[in-house]
Scaffold this motif. Structure first.
Motif, PDB file in Angstrom:
ATOM      1  N   VAL A   1      28.323   4.001  30.107  1.00 57.80           N
ATOM      2  CA  VAL A   1      28.671   4.221  28.711  1.00 57.80           C
ATOM      3  C   VAL A   1      29.606   5.419  28.632  1.00 57.80           C
ATOM      4  CG1 VAL A   1      27.763   4.931  26.464  1.00 57.80           C
ATOM      5  CG2 VAL A   1      26.577   3.207  27.773  1.00 57.80           C
ATOM      6  N   TYR A   2      30.577   5.328  27.753  1.00 59.82           N
ATOM      7  CA  TYR A   2      31.574   6.386  27.625  1.00 59.82           C
ATOM      8  C   TYR A   2      31.514   7.004  26.226  1.00 59.82           C
ATOM      9  CZ  TYR A   2      33.484   3.940  31.665  1.00 59.82           C
ATOM     10  OH  TYR A   2      33.634   3.340  32.883  1.00 59.82           O
ATOM     11  N   LEU A   3      31.955   8.237  26.149  1.00 56.47           N
ATOM     12  CA  LEU A   3      32.151   8.881  24.856  1.00 56.47           C
ATOM     13  C   LEU A   3      33.560   9.486  24.870  1.00 56.47           C
ATOM     14  CD1 LEU A   3      30.806   9.595  22.125  1.00 56.47           C
ATOM     15  CD2 LEU A   3      30.285  11.848  23.110  1.00 56.47           C
TER      16      LEU A   3
ATOM     17  N   LEU B   1      38.611  14.672  25.453  1.00 59.00           N
ATOM     18  CA  LEU B   1      37.839  14.543  26.682  1.00 59.00           C
ATOM     19  C   LEU B   1      37.127  13.205  26.638  1.00 59.00           C
ATOM     20  CD1 LEU B   1      36.006  17.983  27.205  1.00 59.00           C
ATOM     21  CD2 LEU B   1      37.721  16.970  28.720  1.00 59.00           C
ATOM     22  N   ARG B   2      36.823  12.668  27.815  1.00 60.97           N
ATOM     23  CA  ARG B   2      36.009  11.454  27.886  1.00 60.97           C
ATOM     24  C   ARG B   2      34.813  11.728  28.782  1.00 60.97           C
ATOM     25  NH1 ARG B   2      37.194   5.353  30.155  1.00 60.97           N
ATOM     26  NH2 ARG B   2      37.030   6.419  32.164  1.00 60.97           N
ATOM     27  N   LEU B   3      33.648  11.546  28.218  1.00 66.73           N
ATOM     28  CA  LEU B   3      32.417  11.684  28.970  1.00 66.73           C
ATOM     29  C   LEU B   3      31.967  10.313  29.472  1.00 66.73           C
ATOM     30  CD1 LEU B   3      30.431  14.103  26.629  1.00 66.73           C
ATOM     31  CD2 LEU B   3      32.148  14.647  28.374  1.00 66.73           C
TER      32      LEU B   3
ATOM     33  N   GLY C   1      32.120  14.458  33.177  1.00 66.60           N
ATOM     34  CA  GLY C   1      33.328  14.467  32.371  1.00 66.60           C
ATOM     35  C   GLY C   1      33.503  15.662  31.457  1.00 66.60           C
ATOM     36  N   GLY C   2      32.506  16.525  31.400  1.00 63.53           N
ATOM     37  CA  GLY C   2      32.646  17.692  30.539  1.00 63.53           C
ATOM     38  C   GLY C   2      33.668  18.678  31.084  1.00 63.53           C
ATOM     39  N   GLY C   3      34.017  19.672  30.262  1.00 63.02           N
ATOM     40  CA  GLY C   3      34.969  20.674  30.686  1.00 63.02           C
ATOM     41  C   GLY C   3      35.426  21.503  29.506  1.00 63.02           C
ATOM     42  N   SER C   4      36.498  22.246  29.724  1.00 63.94           N
ATOM     43  CA  SER C   4      37.075  23.080  28.673  1.00 63.94           C
ATOM     44  C   SER C   4      38.385  22.460  28.211  1.00 63.94           C
ATOM     45  CB  SER C   4      37.331  24.494  29.201  1.00 63.94           C
ATOM     46  OG  SER C   4      36.117  25.135  29.532  1.00 63.94           O
ATOM     47  N   VAL C   5      38.610  22.527  26.910  1.00 65.47           N
ATOM     48  CA  VAL C   5      39.814  21.931  26.342  1.00 65.47           C
ATOM     49  C   VAL C   5      40.204  22.727  25.108  1.00 65.47           C
ATOM     50  CG1 VAL C   5      38.503  20.284  24.934  1.00 65.47           C
ATOM     51  CG2 VAL C   5      40.858  19.736  25.625  1.00 65.47           C
ATOM     52  N   GLN C   6      41.465  22.749  24.812  1.00 65.49           N
ATOM     53  CA  GLN C   6      41.940  23.409  23.604  1.00 65.49           C
ATOM     54  C   GLN C   6      41.577  22.581  22.375  1.00 65.49           C
ATOM     55  OE1 GLN C   6      43.539  26.380  23.194  1.00 65.49           O
ATOM     56  NE2 GLN C   6      43.418  26.816  25.387  1.00 65.49           N
TER      57      GLN C   6
END
Length: 133
Positions: free
Chosen positions: A81-83, A18-20, A8-13
């Motif tokens: 589990v989510y973050l 984001l949801r991991l 779920g990682g990535g680049s965001v402004q």
């Protein structure tokens, strides 16, 4: 032995979300896996505790820098589990790791003390999060 795998990682402004996700394998909640959570490590820094969840009752704890912006949750049927990370800041840029503490001794405030990977029963490969200004 319990294993965890993040995604779920990535680049965001900055200001975005984001949801991991962290999937648990080789172990299930019915096997009394008591604590799951997240750490992160920014370039050149020590890793720090982000959030933990005590799986029997869902009680959660957060690091001061993410309180009010991040939410940890669980789906027992999916062994996941989510973050959820909202209002992201550039200082949230880091590699995010899922970790498991089978007995739950570190859950809560213990999650945010200086810990080594050897203190946890499982530690994932990590998923990168980059927050752009």
């Amino acid at each position: 032995a319990v294993r965890v795998k993040e995604s779920g990682g990535g680049s965001v402004q900055a200001g975005g979300s984001l949801r991991l996700s962290c999937v648990v394998s080789e172990y299930t909640y019915t096997d009394n896996l008591n604590c799951l959570g997240w750490f992160r490590q920014a370039p050149g820094k020590e890793h720090e505790g982000v959030a933990s969840i005590f799986t029997p009752d869902g009680s959660t704890a957060y690091g001061d820098s993410v309180k009010g912006r991040f939410t940890i949750s669980q789906d027992k049927e999916k062994n996941t589990v989510y973050l959820q990370m909202n209002t992201l800041k550039t200082e949230d840029t880091a590699m995010y790791y899922c970790a498991a503490d089978v007995r739950g001794r570190l859950c809560g405030r213990g999650w945010f003390r200086p810990l080594g990977r050897h203190n946890l029963d499982a530690w994932g490969q990590g998923t990168p999060v980059t927050v752009l200004s």
